[in-house]
Write a protein that holds these residues in place. Structure first.
Motif, PDB file in Angstrom:
ATOM      1  N   ILE A  11      94.026  43.991  81.241  1.00  0.00           N
ATOM      2  CA  ILE A  11      92.588  44.229  81.410  1.00  0.00           C
ATOM      3  C   ILE A  11      92.381  45.341  82.435  1.00  0.00           C
ATOM      4  O   ILE A  11      93.007  45.340  83.502  1.00  0.00           O
ATOM      5  CB  ILE A  11      91.869  42.940  81.871  1.00  0.00           C
ATOM      6  N   ASP A  12      91.526  46.260  82.104  1.00  0.00           N
ATOM      7  CA  ASP A  12      91.276  47.400  82.997  1.00  0.00           C
ATOM      8  C   ASP A  12      90.880  46.932  84.394  1.00  0.00           C
ATOM      9  O   ASP A  12      90.080  46.003  84.552  1.00  0.00           O
ATOM     10  CB  ASP A  12      90.165  48.274  82.401  1.00  0.00           C
ATOM     11  N   LYS A  13      91.444  47.566  85.418  1.00  0.00           N
ATOM     12  CA  LYS A  13      91.165  47.184  86.806  1.00  0.00           C
ATOM     13  C   LYS A  13      89.686  47.329  87.153  1.00  0.00           C
ATOM     14  O   LYS A  13      89.185  46.643  88.058  1.00  0.00           O
ATOM     15  CB  LYS A  13      92.003  48.038  87.759  1.00  0.00           C
ATOM     16  N   GLY A  14      89.024  48.201  86.443  1.00  0.00           N
ATOM     17  CA  GLY A  14      87.597  48.393  86.710  1.00  0.00           C
ATOM     18  C   GLY A  14      86.785  47.138  86.449  1.00  0.00           C
ATOM     19  O   GLY A  14      85.715  46.944  87.047  1.00  0.00           O
ATOM     20  N   GLN A  15      87.273  46.270  85.561  1.00  0.00           N
ATOM     21  CA  GLN A  15      86.573  45.023  85.266  1.00  0.00           C
ATOM     22  C   GLN A  15      86.528  44.136  86.508  1.00  0.00           C
ATOM     23  O   GLN A  15      85.493  43.548  86.835  1.00  0.00           O
ATOM     24  CB  GLN A  15      87.274  44.286  84.117  1.00  0.00           C
ATOM     25  N   MET A  16      87.657  44.031  87.198  1.00  0.00           N
ATOM     26  CA  MET A  16      87.711  43.224  88.416  1.00  0.00           C
ATOM     27  C   MET A  16      86.841  43.847  89.506  1.00  0.00           C
ATOM     28  O   MET A  16      86.103  43.147  90.209  1.00  0.00           O
ATOM     29  CB  MET A  16      89.154  43.093  88.897  1.00  0.00           C
ATOM     30  N   GLU A  17      86.937  45.149  89.646  1.00  0.00           N
ATOM     31  CA  GLU A  17      86.147  45.834  90.673  1.00  0.00           C
ATOM     32  C   GLU A  17      84.653  45.670  90.422  1.00  0.00           C
ATOM     33  O   GLU A  17      83.877  45.428  91.357  1.00  0.00           O
ATOM     34  CB  GLU A  17      86.522  47.309  90.700  1.00  0.00           C
ATOM     35  N   TYR A  38      85.660  34.024  85.130  1.00  0.00           N
ATOM     36  CA  TYR A  38      84.547  34.315  84.230  1.00  0.00           C
ATOM     37  C   TYR A  38      84.604  35.687  83.561  1.00  0.00           C
ATOM     38  O   TYR A  38      83.937  35.903  82.548  1.00  0.00           O
ATOM     39  CB  TYR A  38      83.222  34.187  84.986  1.00  0.00           C
ATOM     40  N   VAL A  39      85.382  36.601  84.128  1.00  0.00           N
ATOM     41  CA  VAL A  39      85.407  37.962  83.590  1.00  0.00           C
ATOM     42  C   VAL A  39      86.776  38.331  83.003  1.00  0.00           C
ATOM     43  O   VAL A  39      86.878  38.747  81.839  1.00  0.00           O
ATOM     44  CB  VAL A  39      85.014  38.988  84.683  1.00  0.00           C
ATOM     45  N   ILE A  40      87.821  38.179  83.798  1.00  0.00           N
ATOM     46  CA  ILE A  40      89.145  38.644  83.388  1.00  0.00           C
ATOM     47  C   ILE A  40      89.806  37.707  82.384  1.00  0.00           C
ATOM     48  O   ILE A  40      90.276  38.144  81.325  1.00  0.00           O
ATOM     49  CB  ILE A  40      90.064  38.819  84.622  1.00  0.00           C
TER      50      ILE A  40
END
Length: 218
Positions: free
Chosen positions: A116-122, A137-139
């Motif tokens: 998963i793209d690191k931008g998702q966590m950020e 909830y996101v990753i």
């Protein structure tokens, strides 16, 4: 080849008793290997100092050992150090399969999370979510879509690997098939063919379930 004799009600009943043991051992091992594997995979993804390094070493050691060796170790070595419960072939098989498959599952989970793209966590953290909430909830929901196919493939391998437990005299399907074939050499091909057909049917159903689950998450 004596198909009629091989497929007698008594022989088929004995073979199905072995299948019941196979499915029981596989089901329990799948549940526990998923729980432990997912937990270890998430911890490795989180890169907790020291702990992550220890987990990498443990997982890599287990992944690079033959499953047969782990089965032998669980059944014959652990009872020698006082863990007499593993004299039971069923318990030994479940623990050995769980340990081996958990290592494999942990790698699938870690790879899925890292894909998963690191931008998702950020983005999730910048919106006010904690690291745990962002992961949950996101990753994880996104990574799950990519984990399903390899994870089900691993579970199918686990089901087939239960046949290795015949070496510790676990009364699973291949063990019982060998006993039937040993009674009459003319029964070998028919009864082993039946065992192969049963393995195929069960694994084919699992693959269909995997495809449906994957479709739901697309």
């Amino acid at each position: 080849m004596d198909f009629a004799g091989a497929y007698s009600p008594e022989n088929l009943r004995f073979l199905m008793q072995g299948l019941a043991v196979t499915l029981k051992v596989a089901f329990i091992s799948i549940i526990f290997s998923f729980i432990f594997g997912a937990f270890v995979g998430i911890l490795r993804f989180a890169r907790i100092p020291v702990l992550a390094g220890v987990l990498v070493i443990v997982v890599e050691i287990i992944r690079n050992l033959p499953l047969l060796l782990i089965i032998f170790f669980t059944r014959f070595a652990l009872p020698e150090v006082g863990l007499k419960v593993f004299q039971n072939p069923e318990y030994a098989a479940i623990v050995a399969l769980t340990v081996f498959e958990a290592a494999m599952i942990s790698e699938i989970v870690r790879s899925g999370l890292q894909s998963i793209d690191k931008g998702q966590m950020e983005a999730a953290r910048s919106s006010g979510l904690t690291y745990t909430q962002a992961l949950r909830y996101v990753i994880l929901p996104q990574a799950l879509r990519r984990m399903v196919p390899p994870m089900v493939s691993q579970f199918i391998s686990l089901l087939k690997d239960t046949s290795l437990a015949t070496v510790i005299v676990l009364a699973e399907m291949m063990h019982n098939a060998q006993i039937i074939a040993g009674k009459n050499s003319n029964w070998a091909i028919p009864i082993l063919g039946m065992a192969a057909l049963v393995y195929f049917a069960v694994n084919f159903v699992l693959s269909l379930v995997a495809k449906r689950m994957e479709a739901r998450h697309v």
